[in-house]
Scaffold this motif. Structure first.
Motif, PDB file in Angstrom:
ATOM      1  N   PRO A  94       0.787  -1.238   0.000  1.00 42.24           N
ATOM      2  CA  PRO A  94       0.000   0.000   0.000  1.00 42.24           C
ATOM      3  C   PRO A  94       0.814   1.281   0.000  1.00 42.24           C
ATOM      4  CG  PRO A  94       0.080  -0.897   2.207  1.00 42.24           C
ATOM      5  CD  PRO A  94       0.802  -1.877   1.335  1.00 42.24           C
ATOM      6  N   PHE A  95       2.002   1.232   0.554  1.00 41.11           N
ATOM      7  CA  PHE A  95       2.846   2.430   0.689  1.00 41.11           C
ATOM      8  C   PHE A  95       4.210   1.969   1.178  1.00 41.11           C
ATOM      9  CE2 PHE A  95      -0.029   2.087   4.397  1.00 41.11           C
ATOM     10  CZ  PHE A  95       0.889   1.690   5.364  1.00 41.11           C
ATOM     11  N   GLY A  96       5.123   2.923   1.318  1.00 43.52           N
ATOM     12  CA  GLY A  96       6.405   2.622   1.934  1.00 43.52           C
ATOM     13  C   GLY A  96       6.380   3.066   3.386  1.00 43.52           C
ATOM     14  N   SER A 133       6.709   7.702  -2.571  1.00 40.02           N
ATOM     15  CA  SER A 133       7.735   8.367  -3.383  1.00 40.02           C
ATOM     16  C   SER A 133       7.154   8.612  -4.774  1.00 40.02           C
ATOM     17  CB  SER A 133       8.978   7.492  -3.480  1.00 40.02           C
ATOM     18  OG  SER A 133       8.663   6.273  -4.146  1.00 40.02           O
ATOM     19  N   SER A 134       7.921   9.219  -5.645  1.00 42.47           N
ATOM     20  CA  SER A 134       7.425   9.489  -6.998  1.00 42.47           C
ATOM     21  C   SER A 134       7.133   8.186  -7.738  1.00 42.47           C
ATOM     22  CB  SER A 134       8.440  10.327  -7.777  1.00 42.47           C
ATOM     23  OG  SER A 134       9.694   9.645  -7.871  1.00 42.47           O
ATOM     24  N   SER A 135       7.983   7.170  -7.569  1.00 43.34           N
ATOM     25  CA  SER A 135       7.789   5.902  -8.280  1.00 43.34           C
ATOM     26  C   SER A 135       6.586   5.127  -7.755  1.00 43.34           C
ATOM     27  CB  SER A 135       9.046   5.039  -8.169  1.00 43.34           C
ATOM     28  OG  SER A 135       9.303   4.695  -6.818  1.00 43.34           O
ATOM     29  N   GLN A 136       6.110   5.486  -6.552  1.00 40.66           N
ATOM     30  CA  GLN A 136       4.956   4.812  -5.956  1.00 40.66           C
ATOM     31  C   GLN A 136       3.678   5.614  -6.142  1.00 40.66           C
ATOM     32  OE1 GLN A 136       6.430   4.620  -1.983  1.00 40.66           O
ATOM     33  NE2 GLN A 136       7.677   2.792  -2.336  1.00 40.66           N
ATOM     34  N   GLY A 158       1.094   7.403 -12.576  1.00 37.08           N
ATOM     35  CA  GLY A 158       0.638   6.041 -12.383  1.00 37.08           C
ATOM     36  C   GLY A 158       1.389   5.010 -13.218  1.00 37.08           C
ATOM     37  N   SER A 159       1.633   3.855 -12.622  1.00 35.58           N
ATOM     38  CA  SER A 159       2.287   2.741 -13.294  1.00 35.58           C
ATOM     39  C   SER A 159       1.932   1.460 -12.525  1.00 35.58           C
ATOM     40  CB  SER A 159       3.805   2.935 -13.313  1.00 35.58           C
ATOM     41  OG  SER A 159       4.338   2.794 -12.003  1.00 35.58           O
ATOM     42  N   SER A 160       2.495   0.349 -12.948  1.00 34.79           N
ATOM     43  CA  SER A 160       2.251  -0.909 -12.231  1.00 34.79           C
ATOM     44  C   SER A 160       2.885  -0.894 -10.847  1.00 34.79           C
ATOM     45  CB  SER A 160       2.805  -2.088 -13.040  1.00 34.79           C
ATOM     46  OG  SER A 160       4.207  -1.943 -13.246  1.00 34.79           O
ATOM     47  N   SER A 161       3.720   0.114 -10.575  1.00 33.50           N
ATOM     48  CA  SER A 161       4.358   0.240  -9.260  1.00 33.50           C
ATOM     49  C   SER A 161       3.600   1.180  -8.324  1.00 33.50           C
ATOM     50  CB  SER A 161       5.805   0.752  -9.427  1.00 33.50           C
ATOM     51  OG  SER A 161       6.579  -0.167 -10.173  1.00 33.50           O
TER      52      SER A 161
END
Length: 480
Positions: free
Chosen positions: A321-323, A348-351, A357-360
């Motif tokens: 769900p998050f870091g 983070s930006s990648s999350q 948005g992305s699969s990450s």
């Protein structure tokens, strides 16, 4: 002593031969008498089992005999058989293992009886059923799984047999309840008031029970044992259905002989006025407790990391769900300034979702069962780093919302973000919590009204080129 096993593994066992005089057969050699007839010779008898394993066939090996009397050693009436015939008998299934002495006596006109005996042990393994009830249709984190197809927090104890169907479904079986007690021992004690989380409990328990009256019981007794306090909570005279799964739901406060506060062992017994037949077997599945209706957010301060916020399924996406972060608010969950950072949730930006948005991408999600139509407030604190970066259109943000429903798959929830009961987009970017006034970030309060089912979900995500944080998530009733 010979061993005859009863059950699936004993099907079509043949050729178990026993001689009363020697280890091998004694050759039969006819002897001519002075009268021209054959003198009776009794070499041995063969014993084999079939069917469910208690079906035993005795075949005498003789010459010069008219008939036999076969006593199967269980005080039943002996059976008669003619020369060259066998006799078959079905022993009782009541005991798991019983020793018997089979005695065969020959009968021949004008000759003395010949008798041979053999000790045997009949072992009975109950044949398991081949069907199971439906798995509980209860959302993630709303069910305390004591024993279901998904696994359990307990294990089959004394008197229990684990059963796995071809489908992979797990069941537990208890037999001979006319004399034994089925014991299901949990791996840890269940405290009703805190069954799900501190202060978040359950007030009910569910069982699915199967019995065929011809080989089982018609009434059941269930006891929840609290060894810590030396207390037993009992429900007796539970009516079961014949040859069908019976779903049982009980209120922990009112249905047992006394209110249930905690327990660690479940006992299954024959009801006081019940009838037990044959091997008196029941099969049990789906032992679980449901989370009581309430607005308490689990792990709202994130001190337990991702617990209760994580997706079980997210098609083509990220179930985390998050870091986790140590850069949370300086305030604890009760609003007290601790003077230092607490734990929080971070993106983070990648999350990030949205434009990034992305699969990450990561989405925090938690379901609540609220009072239908009641008014509530979703409250939380957030902070966003103010470091330089390429912002999305409209600026970096933290989004919090209340979904109008609950979702098994995170991808479906993301597709329905617009179907919500309230939301907030937070754009204040003043740095981490520790960089803000009092280290508490920005406070958000979103009023909403629960839908007609009361089944809602809280969801968070970030759209930011730099780290963003939330902490101290709460849902409060407006009129408690």
């Amino acid at each position: 002593m010979s061993l005859i096993k009863k059950g699936i593994s004993a099907l079509l066992i043949t050729g178990l031969i026993m001689s009363c005089d020697e280890d091998d057969y004694t050759p039969i050699e006819p002897v001519a008498s002075s009268g021209g007839s054959i003198e009776s010779v009794f070499s041995s008898f063969e014993v084999s089992s079939s069917g469910d394993g208690t079906i035993v066939t005795v075949t005498p090996l003789t010459v010069g005999v008219d008939s036999y009397v076969i006593d199967f050693g269980d005080r039943s009436t002996p059976l008669n058989a003619l020369q060259g015939e066998s006799a078959t008998y079905d022993y009782s299934n009541v005991d798991a293992s019983t020793d018997y002495t089979i005695t065969v006596t020959t009968k021949a006109a004008g000759q003395s009886d010949l008798t041979k005996s053999e000790d045997i042990t009949v072992e009975h393994t109950v044949q398991s059923i081949d069907n199971a009830p439906s798995s509980p249709d209860v959302k993630r984190y709303n069910l305390l799984n004591i024993f279901t197809d998904a696994g359990s927090v307990g294990s089959a104890g004394t008197g229990g047999k684990a059963v796995v169907l071809e489908s992979g479904n797990n069941l537990v079986e208890f037999s001979r309840l006319h004399s034994d007690t089925g014991v299901f021992a949990l791996s840890d004690e269940v405290v009703a008031a805190d069954a799900f989380y501190s202060g978040v409990g359950s007030n009910d328990i569910h069982f699915d029970v199967y019995s065929e009256f011809a080989t089982g019981i018609d009434k059941l007794k269930i006891t929840l044992v609290d060894s810590t306090n030396g207390t037993s909570h009992v429900i007796d005279e539970i009516d079961l259905m014949d040859g069908e799964w019976t779903g049982l739901d009980f209120d922990l406060a009112t249905d047992f002989s006394s209110p249930v506060s905690q327990f660690e062992t479940i006992l299954f017994e024959l009801g006081s006025s019940g009838t037990a037949n044959d091997h008196a077997t029941i099969t049990v599945d789906n032992i679980y407790m449901s989370r009581m209706t309430g607005s308490t957010i689990l792990n709202g301060d994130f001190e337990d990391g991702q617990d209760f916020w994580k997706w079980s399924t997210f098609t083509d996406g990220e179930t985390n769900p998050f870091g986790s972060s140590s850069d949370g608010s300086n305030q604890d969950y009760d609003g007290v300034d601790t003077g230092s950072k607490t734990r929080g949730a971070k993106w983070s930006s990648s999350q990030s979702g949205g434009e990034f948005g992305s699969s990450s991408s990561r989405y925090a999600y938690q379901e609540l069962n609220l009072v239908p139509g009641a008014d509530y407030i979703l409250e939380y604190q957030y902070a966003i780093k103010d470091d330089s970066g390429t912002d999305p259109i409209g600026g970096r943000k933290i989004v919090g919302l209340i979904l109008d429903g609950q979702y098994d798959d995170g991808a479906d929830a993301v597709d329905n973000l617009g179907d919500n009961l309230g939301f907030n987009e937070g754009f204040v970017a003043e740095g981490k919590f520790s960089d803000t006034t009092d280290g508490a970030g920005t406070l958000v309060q979103i009023p909403f009204t629960a839908n007609d089912s009361g089944e809602v979900a809280i969801m968070f995500y970030a759209v930011t080129p730099k780290d963003a944080f939330i902490d101290n998530v709460k849902v409060r009733s407006v009129n408690p």
